[in-house]
Each structure stands twice: as C-alpha cells, then as structure tokens.
Design an enzyme around this catalytic site. Structure first.
Site, short mmCIF file in Angstrom:
data_model
loop_
_atom_site.label_atom_id
_atom_site.label_comp_id
_atom_site.label_asym_id
_atom_site.label_seq_id
_atom_site.Cartn_x
_atom_site.Cartn_y
_atom_site.Cartn_z
N ASP A 1 4.52 2.02 30.19
CA ASP A 1 5.61 1.48 30.07
C ASP A 1 6.92 2.49 30.06
O ASP A 1 6.53 3.50 30.50
CB ASP A 1 5.93 0.71 28.58
CG ASP A 1 6.53 -0.79 28.59
OD1 ASP A 1 7.64 -0.66 29.11
OD2 ASP A 1 5.62 -1.60 28.37
N HIS B 1 9.98 -1.69 33.76
CA HIS B 1 9.17 -0.94 32.77
C HIS B 1 8.25 0.37 33.32
O HIS B 1 7.28 0.67 33.17
CB HIS B 1 7.97 -2.02 31.96
CG HIS B 1 8.64 -2.74 31.15
ND1 HIS B 1 9.16 -2.41 29.99
CD2 HIS B 1 8.71 -4.22 31.14
CE1 HIS B 1 9.62 -3.66 29.42
NE2 HIS B 1 9.50 -4.58 30.24
N GLU C 1 10.18 -8.68 32.68
CA GLU C 1 11.56 -8.05 32.37
C GLU C 1 11.88 -6.96 33.17
O GLU C 1 12.17 -5.94 32.99
CB GLU C 1 11.26 -7.43 30.86
CG GLU C 1 10.71 -8.42 29.91
CD GLU C 1 10.77 -7.97 28.55
OE1 GLU C 1 11.07 -8.47 27.55
OE2 GLU C 1 10.17 -6.70 28.48
#
Length: 473
Positions: A130, A201, A263
């Site tokens: 991440d 990410h 995201e």
C-alpha cells in the site's frame, strides 16, 4: 465457527480420548462436509474430502475441554457423545489481513492462520502493499524492500488529528517467508490469495523507484488516507507490474491473484477515467498466461472488469448485486458488515474508534444480500492502520471473527450463538487470544494517544451511495 448441534441427538455423557478414532472419506458427502459420530465405543469421522475431515477434526477439538488446546496438556479428555452432520453454506469463507499498514512478523501471520482455520475459515486474503509500505521482495527490484518497506513515522489515530509517533516502522517478507506461509495455510486447508494493489495505492513503490510515477519524488507515505501518486502507464512500468505478478504466481498457487484497483485517483492521468480499465485488462491478460485470474475490489467494475475477474464487493451492499448483474463471481465484504477495524461499541475506552458501529450482532447478521451461484461467499476485512501488533489485531478481530465464521458457515441464530460463545471464549483463553471481553473494553485497551473518528451509519450509507454512483448508472 463454534460447534453447534446439526442433526444431533445426545446419547451419553462422555467419551475418553483413548477410545478408537476412525477417519474415512465418504464421496457421498459435500466436499467440505463431514459426519462426526461419538459413542462410548469410539469416534467415527467421515468427510467428503480431506477438507471435510479437517473441519470435523476442528469440531472435535472444540468439543474437548479448553485445557486440551494448551501446549503440553495431557489427557485423556472427555467429549460428549452424539452425531453432528455438517457442511458449509459458502465456498469462500475468508478473512483479509492488511500487513502493509503495519508489518506482522511471519510467526504472527502463522498464528493468525491457525486461529482462522480453527474457526473453519478457508481463505486468507493477504494485502501485501500500500502507500504506507511494500512487504514483498521482488527479484531485480531491491529498492522495493530497502526503501519501500520502511516509513519514517506512523500516524497515531484518525488522520483528522494529524498526530505522528516519530518512530520508523517497516519490514518485509522474503520469498521463503511467503512460501512458509502458503505451506502452513495449505496444511490447514486455507488458500492464501496475495494482493499487490495497483495502479493506485502505490506511493511506497514510487518512493523506491520514482520512474514508476508521474513526477513524484518523495518518501513512503506516513499518513493514512489515499495518496494521489499513482503509476504511470509507460511500457517499462507495465513490465514492472508484470514482473511483480509473475513473482506472485511463482510463490502462490492460488488461482486468483489480487491487483486491488481500489481508490485510484486520476488527477495524474489528466482526469482520464479510461486508464484504469485498460490497465486492469492488460494485467488480466498477463495473469491468464500463468493460468490465473484477477481478484480486485469492486472499483474495477467501473468501465468494465475483465470477464473472468472475481470481485471483492466492499463499498456497502450494492456492489455485490452490481457484480452479479455484470456476470462476475463475487465475494461479499461490505464495510458496514465486515470491516473489523470499525469500532465495537460507543464506550469511550474503545481503542481508536473509527467507522460505523459494528457490534458482534451486526457481524453475525452478515449476508451477501444476493441469492446467486455467482456469490462465492463472504470475507471479513482487517485493515491495520490502528493495529500495530498481533495483540491489537486479536482485540479487534475476536470474538467478531467467530461470529463472521459462523455466518458464512451457517445457518443458526444469534441467540443460539451467544449461548455457545461463553464456553468458546475459554478456548480462546487457552489459545492465548487477546479478544475483546463481552463486558466491554478494559482500561488498558484504550488508546488516548491515538484518537479516532466515529461515524454514523446513515452518514456512511449516504457516502456509499455517492461512491457507487458509477455502478448505478
């Protein structure tokens, strides 16, 4: 899952463990199903496959006194006589563990798997990378671990408070570490599904190799939240992604390989929302050459996911239905039912209370919400921004993970579950699990140094509706 009587009729009080214990395969049973017969003359366990034998053995372990679970304990042990006929409701009974936000040593990962298997969960979704850390070495890319696996500081609590501990944090897994994890899990009938989140990410990887990004040169992210720094789409960067996935395929035999896809801001791509679907399609084509399929979060549905992609539906209950409508296999993991980093009560002593309230009863009530053969099952997700140790993971996971394990094995009632939970907690005590007491948090569970940001369910539902607008059109 806590053992419960399923077509059971007690015929006696006890059986000593030094009686006969016969195990056999019975192909007439469901592959993961079993029949456990306990009588004064011995124990007979029939399983539809080796996994059925394993799950029946876990039930037998749970029927024994809690003391039998302790290392060095000596029998003989007494177990109740009777018959249990059992099989799981869903094929996928998973739990995701985030080792990117806080690195978890191999021994703790193995213990986590052992506890999950004890509750008859059969998938570990391992979130390996991440913005805040890269946890897997990749041949030819040494800076992923020398640079990308370490951050200079860690945020304390919700990002709204902007507090940091000022201490470096990091760690990574070698190929041998990961092979050990895979082998340990396989022995317990747990499939490890790895995830390297891409193309968003990715700040930790870009910090290690700025050429992967779009002009950003900076450190591994120290704050929570979503970085705007994403991968570029040059041929060299796509080759890097293929090299990472190729390495994962070499280590993990799972038919699914996670590429995240969630995201992902588009600002660095000039706002072009078509970039990500094209990227996902290319990664899917590469994985197909290795005989694997894409496993991605429900954001990859936007713009059209690869036809054989499996979707992890997390943004509330709607994406599960959207994935099924699009013809995809799906694992339901809606945050409002399965995110075990969410707070467990309104007690001010709850450590770092974030998200919506998610009680034991709320987790037990989990359902995918869609009746379709495309629904593989469900998964609980453990994001570790606020869990810096295995002990903290225990507190947030248990006993809610017991409830979830039973919900995906099912069916039963919450009232029945609660009558069996108290004796089950003595088993968790014997296994050294730092579970949250049913009476509420203890004074030393609090984290005043890491304040949270509680949310209400109505507000979250409104937010989720806005987040999934792209799937509702």
């Amino acid at each position: 899952m806590i053992p419960r009587p399923v077509s059971v009729s007690l015929s006696g009080d006890v059986l000593l463990s030094d009686g006969s214990f016969d195990q056999r395969l019975d192909p007439s049973l469901p592959p993961s199903g079993y029949i456990l017969d306990i009588s004064p003359s011995g124990i007979d366990l029939a399983g539809g496959s080796s996994s059925g034998i394993f799950y029946g053995t876990q039930t037998l372990r749970q029927l024994m006194p809690a003391a039998a679970l302790r290392s060095g304990a000596a029998g003989p042990w007494e177990v109740p006589c009777g018959r249990i006929v059992d099989s799981p409701r869903y094929e996928w009974r998973g739990v995701m563990l985030d080792v990117a936000r806080h690195y978890m040593p191999v021994a703790d990962v193995l213990r986590f798997i052992d506890l999950a298997a004890f509750h008859k969960l059969n998938v570990l979704h391992l979130h390996l990378t991440d913005d805040q850390g890269w946890r897997v070495e990749v041949p030819g890319w040494p800076r992923l671990t020398t640079v990308g696996s370490w951050r200079t500081s860690t945020m304390l609590g919700s990002r709204r408070h902007a507090l940091f501990d000022g201490r470096p944090h990091g760690g990574y897994y070698t190929a041998d570490d990961l092979r050990e994890i895979v082998a340990f899990a396989a022995a317990r009938h747990v499939t490890v599904v790895p995830e390297v989140d891409m193309p968003g990410h990715m700040q930790a990887a870009i910090a290690a190799y700025p050429s992967l990004g779009n002009g950003f040169e900076g450190p591994v992210r120290t704050s929570w939240g979503i970085s705007s720094h994403v991968l570029n789409m040059t041929p060299a960067t796509l080759d890097f992604c293929r090299a990472v996935l190729d390495h994962l395929c070499d280590i993990f035999p799972s038919p699914l390989i996670g590429i995240g896809g969630d995201e992902c801001p588009v600002e660095e791509w000039g706002g072009d929302t078509t970039v990500q679907p094209r990227f996902t399609a290319q990664m899917a084509l590469f994985l197909a050459t290795r005989g694997r399929r894409v496993f991605g979060w429900d954001e990859i549905l936007a713009g059209g996911a690869p036809p054989d992609a499996v979707i992890a539906a997390w943004r509330g209950p709607f994406p599960t239905a959207a994935a099924v409508a699009a013809g995809h296999q799906v694992v339901a993991c809606p945050d409002i039912s399965t995110y075990l980093d969410y707070r467990q009560s309104d007690d001010p002593l709850e450590p770092t209370p974030v998200g919506t309230l998610l009680t034991l009863a709320d987790v037990y009530a989990f359902t995918p919400g869609v009746d379709s053969d495309l629904v593989l099952g469900g998964q609980a997700n453990i994001w570790t921004e606020h869990m810096e140790s295995a002990r903290r993971v225990d507190y947030m996971a248990y006993p809610r993970l017991c409830a979830f394990a039973e919900a995906v094995w099912g069916p039963a009632t919450f009232e029945d579950f609660t009558t069996r939970l108290d004796p089950h907690l003595t088993r968790l005590d014997a296994l050294g699990v730092n579970y949250r007491p049913l009476t509420g948090p203890r004074p030393w569970d609090a984290r005043p140094d890491a304040p949270g940001n509680p949310r209400t369910l109505p507000d979250r539902l409104t937010e989720l509706a806005e987040m999934t607008a792209d799937l509702r059109r």
